[in-house]
Design an enzyme around this catalytic site. Structure first.
Site, PDB file in Angstrom:
ATOM      1  N   ARG A  98      -0.370 -19.013  -8.271  1.00 24.14           N
ATOM      2  CA  ARG A  98       0.116 -20.254  -8.898  1.00 24.14           C
ATOM      3  C   ARG A  98       1.027 -19.978 -10.084  1.00 24.14           C
ATOM      4  O   ARG A  98       1.963 -20.720 -10.353  1.00 24.14           O
ATOM      5  CB  ARG A  98      -1.086 -21.081  -9.433  1.00 24.14           C
ATOM      6  CG  ARG A  98      -1.914 -21.802  -8.410  1.00 24.14           C
ATOM      7  CD  ARG A  98      -1.168 -22.924  -7.718  1.00 24.14           C
ATOM      8  NE  ARG A  98      -0.406 -23.774  -8.624  1.00 24.14           N
ATOM      9  CZ  ARG A  98       0.668 -24.474  -8.268  1.00 24.14           C
ATOM     10  NH1 ARG A  98       1.134 -24.404  -7.039  1.00 24.14           N
ATOM     11  NH2 ARG A  98       1.293 -25.225  -9.139  1.00 24.14           N
ATOM     12  N   GLN A  99       0.713 -18.950 -10.836  1.00 23.68           N
ATOM     13  CA  GLN A  99       1.487 -18.673 -12.049  1.00 23.68           C
ATOM     14  C   GLN A  99       1.467 -17.181 -12.335  1.00 23.68           C
ATOM     15  O   GLN A  99       0.552 -16.478 -11.946  1.00 23.68           O
ATOM     16  CB  GLN A  99       0.889 -19.428 -13.242  1.00 23.68           C
ATOM     17  CG  GLN A  99      -0.589 -19.159 -13.417  1.00 23.68           C
ATOM     18  CD  GLN A  99      -1.198 -19.908 -14.592  1.00 23.68           C
ATOM     19  OE1 GLN A  99      -0.520 -20.676 -15.260  1.00 23.68           O
ATOM     20  NE2 GLN A  99      -2.464 -19.672 -14.843  1.00 23.68           N
ATOM     21  N   LYS A 131      -2.349  -1.264  -3.575  1.00 23.94           N
ATOM     22  CA  LYS A 131      -1.846  -0.883  -4.902  1.00 23.94           C
ATOM     23  C   LYS A 131      -2.992  -0.678  -5.887  1.00 23.94           C
ATOM     24  O   LYS A 131      -2.913   0.176  -6.782  1.00 23.94           O
ATOM     25  CB  LYS A 131      -0.898  -1.960  -5.430  1.00 23.94           C
ATOM     26  CG  LYS A 131       0.435  -2.028  -4.692  1.00 23.94           C
ATOM     27  CD  LYS A 131       1.364  -0.903  -5.125  1.00 23.94           C
ATOM     28  CE  LYS A 131       2.756  -1.068  -4.524  1.00 23.94           C
ATOM     29  NZ  LYS A 131       3.691  -0.022  -4.932  1.00 23.94           N
ATOM     30  N   TYR A 177      -1.314  -5.300   0.566  1.00 20.62           N
ATOM     31  CA  TYR A 177      -0.450  -4.847  -0.535  1.00 20.62           C
ATOM     32  C   TYR A 177      -1.245  -4.760  -1.832  1.00 20.62           C
ATOM     33  O   TYR A 177      -1.269  -3.716  -2.494  1.00 20.62           O
ATOM     34  CB  TYR A 177       0.706  -5.841  -0.675  1.00 20.62           C
ATOM     35  CG  TYR A 177       1.729  -5.494  -1.736  1.00 20.62           C
ATOM     36  CD1 TYR A 177       2.674  -4.489  -1.522  1.00 20.62           C
ATOM     37  CD2 TYR A 177       1.776  -6.198  -2.941  1.00 20.62           C
ATOM     38  CE1 TYR A 177       3.635  -4.188  -2.480  1.00 20.62           C
ATOM     39  CE2 TYR A 177       2.734  -5.908  -3.906  1.00 20.62           C
ATOM     40  CZ  TYR A 177       3.667  -4.902  -3.670  1.00 20.62           C
ATOM     41  OH  TYR A 177       4.610  -4.607  -4.635  1.00 20.62           O
TER      42      TYR A 177
HETATM   43  P1  NAD Z   1      12.060  -2.159  -1.450  1.00 19.95           P
HETATM   44  O1  NAD Z   1      11.375  -2.686  -0.245  1.00 19.95           O
HETATM   45  O2  NAD Z   1      13.501  -2.469  -1.623  1.00 19.95           O
HETATM   46  O3  NAD Z   1      11.883  -0.581  -1.577  1.00 19.95           O
HETATM   47  C1  NAD Z   1      10.798   0.130  -1.060  1.00 19.95           C
HETATM   48  C2  NAD Z   1      11.331   1.396  -0.399  1.00 19.95           C
HETATM   49  O4  NAD Z   1      10.228   2.171   0.103  1.00 19.95           O
HETATM   50  C3  NAD Z   1      12.242   1.109   0.789  1.00 19.95           C
HETATM   51  O5  NAD Z   1      13.413   1.865   0.686  1.00 19.95           O
HETATM   52  C4  NAD Z   1      11.407   1.521   1.992  1.00 19.95           C
HETATM   53  O6  NAD Z   1      12.188   1.897   3.099  1.00 19.95           O
HETATM   54  C5  NAD Z   1      10.564   2.630   1.405  1.00 19.95           C
HETATM   55  N1  NAD Z   1       9.316   2.879   2.135  1.00 19.95           N
HETATM   56  C6  NAD Z   1       8.405   1.967   2.562  1.00 19.95           C
HETATM   57  N2  NAD Z   1       7.385   2.590   3.179  1.00 19.95           N
HETATM   58  C7  NAD Z   1       7.659   3.933   3.128  1.00 19.95           C
HETATM   59  C8  NAD Z   1       6.983   5.086   3.588  1.00 19.95           C
HETATM   60  N3  NAD Z   1       5.808   4.994   4.249  1.00 19.95           N
HETATM   61  N4  NAD Z   1       7.560   6.303   3.390  1.00 19.95           N
HETATM   62  C9  NAD Z   1       8.748   6.410   2.748  1.00 19.95           C
HETATM   63  N5  NAD Z   1       9.430   5.330   2.280  1.00 19.95           N
HETATM   64  C10 NAD Z   1       8.888   4.112   2.477  1.00 19.95           C
HETATM   65  O7  NAD Z   1      11.224  -2.694  -2.717  1.00 19.95           O
HETATM   66  P2  NAD Z   1      11.482  -2.529  -4.284  1.00 19.95           P
HETATM   67  O8  NAD Z   1      11.569  -3.891  -4.852  1.00 19.95           O
HETATM   68  O9  NAD Z   1      12.569  -1.568  -4.531  1.00 19.95           O
HETATM   69  O10 NAD Z   1      10.095  -1.928  -4.746  1.00 19.95           O
HETATM   70  C11 NAD Z   1       9.934  -0.559  -5.093  1.00 19.95           C
HETATM   71  C12 NAD Z   1       8.509  -0.320  -5.567  1.00 19.95           C
HETATM   72  O11 NAD Z   1       8.240  -1.127  -6.714  1.00 19.95           O
HETATM   73  C13 NAD Z   1       7.457  -0.670  -4.530  1.00 19.95           C
HETATM   74  O12 NAD Z   1       6.414   0.277  -4.600  1.00 19.95           O
HETATM   75  C14 NAD Z   1       6.961  -2.019  -4.988  1.00 19.95           C
HETATM   76  O13 NAD Z   1       5.628  -2.248  -4.595  1.00 19.95           O
HETATM   77  C15 NAD Z   1       7.092  -1.917  -6.492  1.00 19.95           C
HETATM   78  N6  NAD Z   1       7.235  -3.249  -7.105  1.00 19.95           N
HETATM   79  C16 NAD Z   1       8.416  -3.933  -7.020  1.00 19.95           C
HETATM   80  C17 NAD Z   1       8.511  -5.196  -7.585  1.00 19.95           C
HETATM   81  C18 NAD Z   1       9.784  -5.997  -7.544  1.00 19.95           C
HETATM   82  O14 NAD Z   1       9.795  -7.137  -7.996  1.00 19.95           O
HETATM   83  N7  NAD Z   1      10.896  -5.477  -7.084  1.00 19.95           N
HETATM   84  C19 NAD Z   1       7.386  -5.765  -8.235  1.00 19.95           C
HETATM   85  C20 NAD Z   1       6.206  -5.043  -8.261  1.00 19.95           C
HETATM   86  C21 NAD Z   1       6.146  -3.771  -7.711  1.00 19.95           C
END
Ligand code: NAD
Ligand code: UDP
Length: 314
Positions: A274-275, A148, A144
């Protein structure tokens, strides 16, 4: 009216973003492969005349005509992104190449949902965008984190090499309604456990910290970043600087739910940071953005969502 593509649109954040864009009068094309997303999250949008859903995996090319792209597709919970780590890296890296290629072809502006995980287990606290991070390239979180990080590299190379208009947000832990009850992240785990009076699973000694942002605040940040001037590419931190230990979070949720759950300790996962706390100076200065919803207020709304879900037996 703009035509806007949201990848990962059936997920937690994606579904809030689709709803917000439709409310603004835009046309939304939501793309998702339902790996962690759910039909339920977009059920209320399917009848909207400006909403279209396409089941598609972003690791395969996509040929559509759009004005803007929000690239959110990627599992965000450690349990889910570690389930098929090769696919996680492919989703971030090949997904970014496909979406950037699309942006280049149709001259669309493109937003990337990057993450505080690019900072790894940080040795600088709080984390400003200038910090390069401390990431284990070989550990279980690397699929991950490194996926990213590579996606960020691709965004900046497409920008320099092909003049693609980019907006990169580094998102810190965000929570709220539409999280999957089986998501595995800490806020949903603790709330579901508390509401079912089952033990709260606190990993390690519970002194590790996170800073939690409510979803509505975050989506406002997304919108401001996407609409900002061309000189703003990011990366820019979006998160709530309020920092809490996981023990404090467990105790707050027990208090707010009136649960009789006990707290049980489970081993701390490998490489668990950790933080973590965002330095949002840049977002305040460049976007005039800062969170407005305090943790307790956001938890009350999130608990109400999970209560309704559990009552439905979902
Ligand atoms: P989530 O898991 O609820 O949503 C991710 C979505 O992407 C899901 O609907 C999943 O089915 C879809 N997906 C995964 N792989 C796919 C693919 N190969 N093709 C098409 N769709 C695909 O997570 P979220 O919390 O809604 O996160 C959304 C984005 O924000 C992500 O990229 C995540 O890395 C980023 N993000 C979220 C957080 C958080 O705290 N929520 C923090 C940092 C980054
Ligand atoms: N965590 C926990 N119990 C759980 C789930 C998570 O104590 O049931 C801890 C986890 O070890 C981490 C923090 O909560 O320290 C945040 O975990 P999460 O998976 O939500 O997100 P991330 O580690 O990616 O920030």
């Amino acid at each position: 009216m703009k035509r806007i593509l949201v990848t990962g649109g059936a997920g937690f954040l994606g579904s809030h973003l689709c709803a917000r864009l439709l409310a603004e009068g835009q046309e939304v094309l939501c793309v998702d492969n339902f790996f962690t997303g759910r039909r339920r999250n977009i059920a209320g949008l399917l009848d909207h005349r400006n909403f279209e859903f396409l089941r598609h995996d972003v690791t395969f090319p996509l040929y559509v005509e759009v004005d803007e792209i929000y690239n959110l597709a990627c599992p965000a919970s450690p349990i889910h992104y570690q389930f098929d780590p090769v696919q996680t890296t492919k989703t971030s890296v090949i997904g970014a190449i496909n979406m950037l290629g699309l942006a280049k072809r149709v001259r669309a502006k493109i937003f990337q949902a990057s993450t505080s995980e690019v900072y790894g287990d940080p040795s600088v606290h709080p984390q400003p965008e200038s910090y390069w991070g401390h990431v284990n390239t070989l550990g279980p979180r690397a699929c991950y984190d490194e996926g990213k990080r590579c996606a960020e590299t691709l965004f900046f190379d497409y920008h320099r090499q092909h003049q693609v208009r980019i907006k990169v947000a580094r998102i810190f832990n965000t929570y709220g309604p539409n999280m999957n009850p089986q998501d595995g992240r800490v806020v949903s785990n603790f709330i579901v456990q508390a509401l079912s009076n089952k033990p709260i699973t606190l990993y390690g000694d519970g002194t590790q910290t996170r800073s939690f942002c409510y979803c509505d605040d975050l989506i406002e940040g997304f919108r401001r970043l996407m609409d900002s001037g061309p000189e703003i590419t990011g990366p820019i931190n979006l998160g709530n600087p309020g920092e809490f230990t996981m023990r404090q979070l467990a105790e707050t949720i027990l208090d707010l739910t009136g649960s009789t759950s006990s707290i049980v300790h489970e081993p701390l996962p490998m490489d668990d940071p950790r933080q973590r706390q965002p330095d949002i100076t840049l977002a305040r200065e460049k976007l005039g953005w800062e969170p407005t919803i305090a943790l307790k207020a956001g938890l009350v709304r999130t608990i109400a969502y999970f209560e309704a879900l559990l009552a439905e037996g979902v």
